[in-house]
Design an enzyme around this catalytic site. Sequence first.
Site, PDB file in Angstrom:
ATOM      1  N   THR A   1      43.502  46.897  49.957  1.00 24.34           N
ATOM      2  CA  THR A   1      44.218  47.855  50.810  1.00 24.34           C
ATOM      3  C   THR A   1      43.254  48.934  51.309  1.00 24.34           C
ATOM      4  O   THR A   1      43.254  49.290  52.493  1.00 24.34           O
ATOM      5  CB  THR A   1      45.387  48.512  50.034  1.00 24.34           C
TER       6      THR A   1
ATOM      7  N   ASN B   1      49.533  35.207  53.537  1.00 20.95           N
ATOM      8  CA  ASN B   1      49.757  35.251  52.090  1.00 20.95           C
ATOM      9  C   ASN B   1      51.163  34.767  51.740  1.00 20.95           C
ATOM     10  O   ASN B   1      51.478  34.584  50.587  1.00 20.95           O
ATOM     11  CB  ASN B   1      49.542  36.667  51.533  1.00 20.95           C
TER      12      ASN B   1
ATOM     13  N   SER C   1      32.473  57.654  41.989  1.00 21.45           N
ATOM     14  CA  SER C   1      31.598  56.864  41.103  1.00 21.45           C
ATOM     15  C   SER C   1      32.027  55.405  41.129  1.00 21.45           C
ATOM     16  O   SER C   1      33.214  55.095  40.991  1.00 21.45           O
ATOM     17  CB  SER C   1      31.683  57.391  39.665  1.00 21.45           C
TER      18      SER C   1
ATOM     19  N   CYS D   1      54.359  42.255  47.890  1.00 25.69           N
ATOM     20  CA  CYS D   1      54.145  43.595  48.442  1.00 25.69           C
ATOM     21  C   CYS D   1      55.355  44.088  49.239  1.00 25.69           C
ATOM     22  O   CYS D   1      55.461  45.270  49.522  1.00 25.69           O
ATOM     23  CB  CYS D   1      52.906  43.623  49.326  1.00 25.69           C
TER      24      CYS D   1
HETATM   25  N1  PMP Z   1      46.134  41.456  52.128  1.00 27.97           N
HETATM   26  C1  PMP Z   1      46.797  40.415  51.623  1.00 27.97           C
HETATM   27  C2  PMP Z   1      46.899  39.155  52.422  1.00 27.97           C
HETATM   28  C3  PMP Z   1      47.399  40.510  50.357  1.00 27.97           C
HETATM   29  O1  PMP Z   1      48.089  39.489  49.864  1.00 27.97           O
HETATM   30  C4  PMP Z   1      47.293  41.730  49.638  1.00 27.97           C
HETATM   31  C5  PMP Z   1      47.963  41.885  48.299  1.00 27.97           C
HETATM   32  N2  PMP Z   1      47.405  41.068  47.320  1.00 27.97           N
HETATM   33  C6  PMP Z   1      46.567  42.778  50.213  1.00 27.97           C
HETATM   34  C7  PMP Z   1      46.019  42.605  51.448  1.00 27.97           C
HETATM   35  C8  PMP Z   1      46.403  44.099  49.489  1.00 27.97           C
HETATM   36  O2  PMP Z   1      45.606  43.925  48.378  1.00 27.97           O
HETATM   37  P1  PMP Z   1      45.532  45.015  47.184  1.00 27.97           P
HETATM   38  O3  PMP Z   1      46.920  45.116  46.646  1.00 27.97           O
HETATM   39  O4  PMP Z   1      44.552  44.400  46.237  1.00 27.97           O
HETATM   40  O5  PMP Z   1      45.045  46.274  47.745  1.00 27.97           O
END
Ligand code: PMP
Length: 387
Positions: free
Chosen positions: A72, A151, A237, A325
């Site tokens: 993200t 996804n 860091s 998500c």
């Molecule tokens: N892009 C895609 C296609 C995702 O499936 C996800 C969630 N796994 C993200 C972005 C965001 O990733 P994260 O939760 O690791 O920040």
Amino acid sequence: MKQVYLDYQSAKPVDPRVIEGMTKYLHEAFGNPSALHQVGDDASDALDESRKSIAKFINADEDEIIFTSGATEAINMGIIGYALRNKKKGNHIVMSEIEHISIHNIAKHLERLGFEISKVPVGQYGKVNMRKLERRITDQTILISVGMASNEIGTLQPISEIGKLAAEKGIAFHTDAVAAEGLAPIDVRKDNINLMALSSNDLYGPRGVGVMYMQKKYRVNPIIIGGGQERGLRSGSEDIPGIVGMKLAVDIMNKEMKSEVKRFQGYRDRMIKQVLDEVPDSYLNGHPTDRLASNAHFRFDGIEGESILLSFKDLNISVSTGSACTSKTLEPSHTLIATGLLHEEAHGSLQLTTGRFNTEDDIDRVLEVVPDVVTRLRDLSPIYKKK
Ligand code: PMP
């Protein structure tokens, strides 16, 4: 009863070999890579080695890798950082209708800042239409962002073609590679990718670590300001154990991806054939062949995805109805709606995603119960009418 896990797209366990290799960096080589003593040097060496391995994995150079706290953050830096850096050149961004929720929300944010966003429609299988994409481009377009794969429904996008088009037009190309990494080879040079987001967990590394790849001549504004780590692009860091974990996950992936993907393809094709054969009024979402090896995504007339999910939960089988998500909203999946499904059709979905620790027995188990679960829920459904 053993838990069967078929939701690898939403989270993956960290590979035990990765955990073993990371431990040293939590309590022995725990230094801050900016410190000038030996413990700091050890951490700094580990950071350099990790950057090298990850760069090689995507055919980039090590100074094109910026570590972040996850995908993200990498996406925020890639899209918002690029847009803000280049707003004098133009205020228009093109993306697909089926990007990850994080990108749709970034689009809303950028609109509030005065940018214009065009969303390119996808066809019934979820593929971006190249002709429509090209027509959206204007003399104000500074960036195209299309994810490598969905996804949710697993459809692979024509990344090479999009990269080629963007390069011809002199527009930057950003891709969210999270759904595809570890399942399809990534070559940023060959595909003309200028900015890209990766996550560690999707490679069986720890969560909370990611990478923004930024090709040399491209520049973004930092989103996080502070002590100037990662060449001033991502202050704070560095999470050395996490970064080493991502490197170790990549090293394993380099050796095992090919055979692993073959194994997942076997599971996927078996699940697709058997479910469609055995369950009446069932359909495959996403592309029939051009899809992630790990993804089987179905819809069933007359039932709700959530009730399928809960029935599987009672049987100790973890599945999903779509993107974790977006599971907190009651809205149907924007991806399924973009492929032309009606709201009621988009609600009856089941997403089965396989991964490293699945066995043929897991697939047997889920296939054994799908027809019964669907039949039972349909018997209770006021809306299901047998065709
Ligand atoms: N892009 C895609 C296609 C995702 O499936 C996800 C969630 N796994 C993200 C972005 C965001 O990733 P994260 O939760 O690791 O920040």
